[in-house]
Design a protein around this motif. Structure first.
Motif, PDB file in Angstrom:
ATOM      1  N   UNK A  44      61.802 -10.088  34.423  1.00 43.41           N
ATOM      2  CA  UNK A  44      61.802 -10.073  32.968  1.00 43.41           C
ATOM      3  C   UNK A  44      60.438  -9.789  32.393  1.00 43.41           C
ATOM      4  N   UNK A  45      59.394 -10.328  33.018  1.00 45.42           N
ATOM      5  CA  UNK A  45      58.030 -10.076  32.545  1.00 45.42           C
ATOM      6  C   UNK A  45      57.640  -8.615  32.794  1.00 45.42           C
ATOM      7  N   UNK A  46      58.055  -8.067  33.943  1.00 46.73           N
ATOM      8  CA  UNK A  46      57.776  -6.659  34.210  1.00 46.73           C
ATOM      9  C   UNK A  46      58.476  -5.776  33.185  1.00 46.73           C
ATOM     10  N   UNK A  47      59.710  -6.108  32.837  1.00 42.05           N
ATOM     11  CA  UNK A  47      60.405  -5.374  31.786  1.00 42.05           C
ATOM     12  C   UNK A  47      59.618  -5.444  30.475  1.00 42.05           C
ATOM     13  N   UNK A  48      59.148  -6.625  30.125  1.00 42.48           N
ATOM     14  CA  UNK A  48      58.310  -6.813  28.932  1.00 42.48           C
ATOM     15  C   UNK A  48      57.114  -5.864  28.973  1.00 42.48           C
ATOM     16  N   UNK A  49      56.440  -5.799  30.099  1.00 37.93           N
ATOM     17  CA  UNK A  49      55.241  -4.972  30.205  1.00 37.93           C
ATOM     18  C   UNK A  49      55.571  -3.487  30.130  1.00 37.93           C
ATOM     19  N   UNK A  50      56.674  -3.098  30.708  1.00 39.32           N
ATOM     20  CA  UNK A  50      57.052  -1.693  30.653  1.00 39.32           C
ATOM     21  C   UNK A  50      57.443  -1.287  29.236  1.00 39.32           C
ATOM     22  N   UNK A  51      58.070  -2.185  28.504  1.00 33.51           N
ATOM     23  CA  UNK A  51      58.390  -1.913  27.101  1.00 33.51           C
ATOM     24  C   UNK A  51      57.100  -1.758  26.290  1.00 33.51           C
ATOM     25  N   UNK A  52      56.118  -2.616  26.525  1.00 33.81           N
ATOM     26  CA  UNK A  52      54.842  -2.483  25.837  1.00 33.81           C
ATOM     27  C   UNK A  52      54.197  -1.129  26.124  1.00 33.81           C
ATOM     28  N   UNK A  53      54.217  -0.711  27.396  1.00 29.79           N
ATOM     29  CA  UNK A  53      53.628   0.582  27.750  1.00 29.79           C
ATOM     30  C   UNK A  53      54.381   1.723  27.081  1.00 29.79           C
ATOM     31  N   UNK A  54      55.712   1.621  27.034  1.00 23.79           N
ATOM     32  CA  UNK A  54      56.527   2.631  26.362  1.00 23.79           C
ATOM     33  C   UNK A  54      56.174   2.705  24.877  1.00 23.79           C
ATOM     34  N   UNK A  55      56.062   1.536  24.237  1.00 25.51           N
ATOM     35  CA  UNK A  55      55.746   1.509  22.810  1.00 25.51           C
ATOM     36  C   UNK A  55      54.404   2.162  22.525  1.00 25.51           C
ATOM     37  N   UNK A  56      53.415   1.880  23.350  1.00 23.41           N
ATOM     38  CA  UNK A  56      52.072   2.388  23.099  1.00 23.41           C
ATOM     39  C   UNK A  56      52.017   3.913  23.070  1.00 23.41           C
ATOM     40  N   UNK A  57      52.923   4.583  23.767  1.00 25.95           N
ATOM     41  CA  UNK A  57      52.904   6.037  23.839  1.00 25.95           C
ATOM     42  C   UNK A  57      53.980   6.705  22.979  1.00 25.95           C
ATOM     43  N   UNK A  58      54.799   5.920  22.277  1.00 29.62           N
ATOM     44  CA  UNK A  58      55.882   6.506  21.493  1.00 29.62           C
ATOM     45  C   UNK A  58      55.330   7.085  20.180  1.00 29.62           C
ATOM     46  N   UNK A  59      55.749   8.293  19.793  1.00 31.22           N
ATOM     47  CA  UNK A  59      55.202   8.913  18.581  1.00 31.22           C
ATOM     48  C   UNK A  59      55.364   8.068  17.324  1.00 31.22           C
TER      49      UNK A  59
END
Length: 219
Positions: A44-59
Motif C-alpha cells: 500500500x505504501x509503494x502504491x502511495x509512492x507511485x501515485x505521488x510520482x505519477x502526479x508529479x509528472x502529470x500535465x
C-alpha cells in the motif's frame, strides 16, 4: 496527493487504503521492510509512492503547480495536494458514485479511520498522534471547506515543515485561481484512477521492489 485522495485512489483493499494514508510517515526503502511494516501494508505504501510520482509528472498537476506564486513555488506540490483533496471532497457524491463507493463523504472517512485503527501491524511511530487528531476532527471530510484547507496548510507550516517556510497563509492562493485548480483536478483524477488501478492489477502479491524514484517524497 494528500490523505483523502490517497485513500480514494488506493482502491478496495484495506491495507492499500491504510498505506495510502500513512505513506508519508514511512521513510526510506521498503525492502528490506522496516519493523512494523508487513507485506500488505508495504504494498500500500509503494502504491502511495507511485501515485505521488505519477502526479508529479502529470500535465494537469504541473499546470496547478505553475499557478502557485513564485514566493511559494518550492512548496507548491504540498499546496496542490491539499487543493486537490478539497475538490475531491467537494465533488465527492458524483466521483464516489462513479467508483461504486459510499456516496456520503462522512461515512467513507469514518470507515477509513476504522480501517486504520483496526490495522494489526504497528504503524509508523510518528503517525498515531497525528491520526488521533485526524479522526477526532475528521480532517478528511473537513477539506470540503476552503477555510479548513487554509487551516491545514497553516498547521503544516508550523508542525511539519522546517522553519522558516512560506506555507503559512497559502490557502489564499486556492481562492486566487480557484476555477483553474478545479479544472486541473478534474482533468487529473480520471488518469490517476486508471494509473492506480493498473498498478494494483499488475503488481502481484505483496510488496514489490521499488525504484529509487519510489522511495517517498520529502517535505
Amino acid at each position: 496527493m494528500n490523505y483523502l485522495a490517497h485513500a480514494f485512489l488506493a482502491g478496495p483493499l484495506a491495507a492499500d487504503r491504510v498505506g495510502g494514508v500513512v505513506g508519508d510517515f514511512v521513510k526510506g526503502p521498503l525492502l528490506p521492510r522496516p519493523p512494523g511494516i508487513d507485506a500488505a501494508l508495504a504494498a500500500g505504501v509503494i502504491l502511495h509512492r507511485r501515485i505521488d510520482s505519477f502526479a508529479d509528472t502529470h500535465p494537469a498537476f504541473q499546470r496547478s503547480r505553475a499557478r502557485i506564486s513564485s514566493t511559494r513555488r518550492r512548496v507548491g506540490g504540498i499546496m496542490v495536494d491539499l487543493f486537490y483533496d478539497h475538490f475531491l471532497a467537494l465533488h465527492w457524491n458524483a466521483l464516489s458514485a462513479e467508483q461504486g463507493l459510499e456516496t456520503r463523504l462522512e461515512a467513507y472517512t469514518a470507515e477509513t479511520y476504522r480501517l486504520i485503527a483496526a490495522h494489526p501491524a504497528p504503524l509508523p511511530a510518528a503517525f498515531p498522534p497525528v491520526f488521533a487528531r485526524m479522526a477526532a476532527q475528521d480532517w478528511l471530510a473537513s477539506y470540503r471547506e476552503v477555510a479548513n484547507v487554509a487551516e491545514a496548510l497553516d498547521r503544516m507550516s508550523i508542525y511539519r515543515m522546517r522553519q522558516p517556510n512560506p506555507l503559512g497563509g497559502a490557502g489564499a492562493e486556492l481562492l486566487a485561481h480557484y476555477a483553474g485548480f478545479e479544472r486541473d483536478f478534474l482533468a487529473f483524477l480520471p488518469d490517476a484512477l486508471a494509473f492506480a488501478a493498473e498498478v494494483r492489477a499488475t503488481r502481484g502479491d505483496g510488496a514489490t521492489p521499488e525504484t529509487s524514484a519510489d522511495q517517498g517524497r520529502s517535505s
